[in-house]
Motif scaffolding. Structure first.
Motif, mmCIF file in Angstrom:
data_model
loop_
_atom_site.group_PDB
_atom_site.id
_atom_site.type_symbol
_atom_site.label_atom_id
_atom_site.label_comp_id
_atom_site.label_asym_id
_atom_site.label_seq_id
_atom_site.Cartn_x
_atom_site.Cartn_y
_atom_site.Cartn_z
ATOM 1 N N SER A 116 25.443 59.966 -24.376
ATOM 2 C CA SER A 116 25.246 59.290 -25.664
ATOM 3 C C SER A 116 25.498 60.240 -26.821
ATOM 4 C CB SER A 116 23.824 58.726 -25.729
ATOM 5 O OG SER A 116 23.603 58.065 -26.943
ATOM 6 N N THR A 121 29.195 56.059 -25.043
ATOM 7 C CA THR A 121 28.136 55.051 -24.947
ATOM 8 C C THR A 121 28.245 54.240 -23.669
ATOM 9 O OG1 THR A 121 28.179 54.913 -27.351
ATOM 10 C CG2 THR A 121 27.002 53.184 -26.193
ATOM 11 N N ALA A 125 25.330 53.863 -20.862
ATOM 12 C CA ALA A 125 24.766 52.591 -20.416
ATOM 13 C C ALA A 125 24.819 52.479 -18.895
ATOM 14 C CB ALA A 125 25.509 51.433 -21.064
ATOM 15 N N ALA A 169 22.162 50.936 -26.271
ATOM 16 C CA ALA A 169 23.554 51.156 -25.870
ATOM 17 C C ALA A 169 24.299 49.837 -25.736
ATOM 18 C CB ALA A 169 23.586 51.932 -24.551
#
Length: 581
Positions: A116, A121, A125, A169
């Motif tokens: 992150s 991203t 996730a 996210a």
């Protein structure tokens, strides 16, 4: 390879074999050891986990050794030795890197954090989803003694924190529906966590579901009220305002001073809460100097603050005699600026400012704490006109009362509450009970004096609690700070001559006395003494005990004895104890 699986029913995976323990006592032992992998746990703690009181058998330690032997036989070795090691007075389970599923979750969470921070991203996730899939149910399911430990709460917090990060996210990836599904699942599992509800409301708002966002707020608010008896906190209120589309510019003012612990004020706090619930516009907290009026008002205000999202203000008005005490016009200037009125729009006169203040509050929910208000003339211009705002007022003067107010009177603390407050301020519980009781008595249950005494002990680390009690018994003026003494004596010295003479006379009177005794001490008639005594009652320097008796506080009497009597004042009789001016 993960060997120990605790995020669900306890399992041990060794090669292709899987051993499940159910609710067995060896399973409870292993689970307890796994709450502190590689750390030593005392035998008595393990016994307490396996056999909650009062079911501990006489053979508990022998049985424990049998369970350890059984586990050693069934668990793979660690580094050529037994998986469970024994030591002086305890045991530990050896766990290598990657062998415990909670450790694996921690590794995935850290990888997600790094992804992150690097802007990856989607990878973050995926890692968070993998971590959350590790849960197979409630950690240590079926092992009730272990399930009651702090370890379970920590694992629940870990899972909820991962879910929150995953929802963030998912929103960033424009996967709004996935984010809502994640957050709804968490609110179902942890319905009393305000932060999750706030995120859900914001996510609903971000995906254009305003009605659902408002419904989620109402659901969260009702749950908190029903289960915890509290209102929504700041994060939840801000999310609600976002869903409402509130376009006010600038953050609301949050001026409340630091909260401090209280003792023995349950009934008084409940009275303030009831007044707020019933939309009573003013709560008047009165009592003698140092009795804890400000502490109570601030403590209550912190708990009521979420119900007043448009701002919480704190203004000290003084007692009318201190230099620099703000007048109502100056206070209104500050308050109007605090709600966003530009300086050019503030009237120059008191009436104009008061009218504008009432107008501004007509569209807001404001909590106002006005500290040490001398009387109604200073209060009236500052009061809101609508019951959606709440004003908490503290005063040491009893001879006035605002219309429609709830009155809360604070008396000095009883012995137990005073001792509890002193220990809390001291930060120690293993204190000499008799000495603490003596300190509580010598301070007369006055919170300011008790906190001051504890502060003196902090600044005198070579003193014992008994030494502090002896010093207070010898001369309170030598222990208590100038601020505590002035809080009482300044009130007394500004009294008119007749009432001030009555205060000086308290030094020669017992703790409880009648008007005739006071008249003799003052050298006047009973009829002349009564108004002076009632004036001291109005200033919180005396209390009424029954029909025709007065009661004075131990520190008020002491300070009256210590005071320098001006020429022409009442003649003192000799009294025991030291005189310190």
């Amino acid at each position: 390879m993960v060997l120990f699986h605790v995020l669900g029913p306890l399992e041990v995976h060794a090669g292709t074999a899987v051993r499940r323990f159910g609710g067995s006592k060896p399973g409870t032992l292993l689970a307890t050891l796994l709450t502190k992998p590689n750390g030593w746990l005392a035998t008595e703690d393990l016994v307490a986990a396996i056999w909650p009181e009062p079911a501990v058998p006489v053979s508990a330690e022998a049985n424990l050794k049998t369970y350890v032997w059984q586990l050693r036989r069934s668990l793979p070795e660690y580094d050529g030795g037994p998986r469970i090691e024994s030591g002086p007075g305890g045991y530990r389970v050896r766990v290598g890197r990657g062998e415990l599923d909670t450790h694996r979750v921690g590794e995935l969470a850290e990888q997600a954090r790094l992804a992150s921070s690097d802007g990856r991203t989607e990878a973050a996730a995926a890692l968070l989803e993998q971590a959350l899939r590790t849960w197979r149910g409630r950690p240590f399911a079926g092992l009730d003694p272990v399930a009651s430990t702090d370890a379970l709460a920590q694992l629940d917090d870990l899972r909820l924190g991962l879910a929150e990060r995953l929802a963030e996210a998912q929103l960033a990836l424009d996967r709004g529906q996935d984010a809502l599904s994640t957050l709804r699942s968490v609110t179902a599992d942890a319905p009393l966590r305000e932060g999750i509800w706030a995120r859900l409301i914001r996510a609903l708002h971000a995906t254009g579901r305003r009605a659902e966002a408002l419904a989620a707020y109402r659901q969260a608010r009702d749950l908190l009220a029903a289960e915890l008896g509290v209102g929504p906190g700041p994060a939840l209120v801000e999310a609600y305002r976002l869903a409402l589309g509130d376009a006010r510019s600038g953050p609301a003012r949050r001026e409340l001073p630091r909260d401090v612990p209280l003792a023995g004020r349950t009934a008084e706090l409940a009275a303030v809460r009831r007044a707020a619930r019933d939309a009573v516009p003013v709560v008047l907290v009165e009592g003698m100097a140092g009795v804890g009026k400000t502490a109570l008002a601030v403590h209550a205000a912190h708990r009521l603050a979420p119900d007043y999202p448009d701002g919480q203000f704190f203004v000290r008005l003084g007692d009318g005699g201190q230099p620099g005490t703000p007048d109502p016009a100056a206070v209104l200037d500050r308050l109007l600026r605090g709600v966003g009125v530009p300086a050019a729009g503030i009237p120059s006169d008191l009436d104009g400012r008061s009218a504008l203040w009432r107008s501004e509050l007509a569209r807001r929910r404001i909590l106002l704490v006005l500290d040490d208000v001398p009387g109604p003339d200073q209060l009236a211009p500052l009061l809101p006109a609508i019951p959606t705002c709440l004003t908490l007022v503290t005063t040491r003067n009893r001879d006035w009362h605002p219309d429609g107010a709830t009155r809360v009177r604070l008396a000095p603390l009883g012995t137990e509450a005073a001792a509890a407050l002193f220990r809390s301020a001291l930060g120690r519980r293993d204190t000499d009970r008799q000495a603490v009781a003596a300190i509580a008595h010598r301070c007369g249950g006055l919170p300011a004096a008790l906190r001051d005494a504890a502060a003196r002990l902090h600044s005198r680390p070579h003193w014992t609690v008994r030494r502090l009690a002896d010093e207070l018994d010898d001369d309170p003026c030598g222990v208590l700070s100038d601020a505590v003494r002035r809080s009482i004596t300044d009130t007394c010295r500004r009294l008119p001559d007749r009432e001030r003479a009555a205060w000086y006379a308290l030094g020669d009177l017992p703790g409880e006395f009648g008007p005739a005794a006071a008249a003799r001490a003052l050298g006047i008639t009973v009829g002349a003494a009564r108004p002076a005594l009632e004036a001291l009652v109005d200033r919180g320097l005396l209390d009424v005990n029954g029909g025709d008796l007065y009661r004075s506080h131990v520190l008020v009497r002491h300070l009256a004895r210590c005071a320098v009597v001006p020429a022409g004042g009442p003649v003192r009789r000799h009294h025991g104890g030291r005189r310190v001016a």
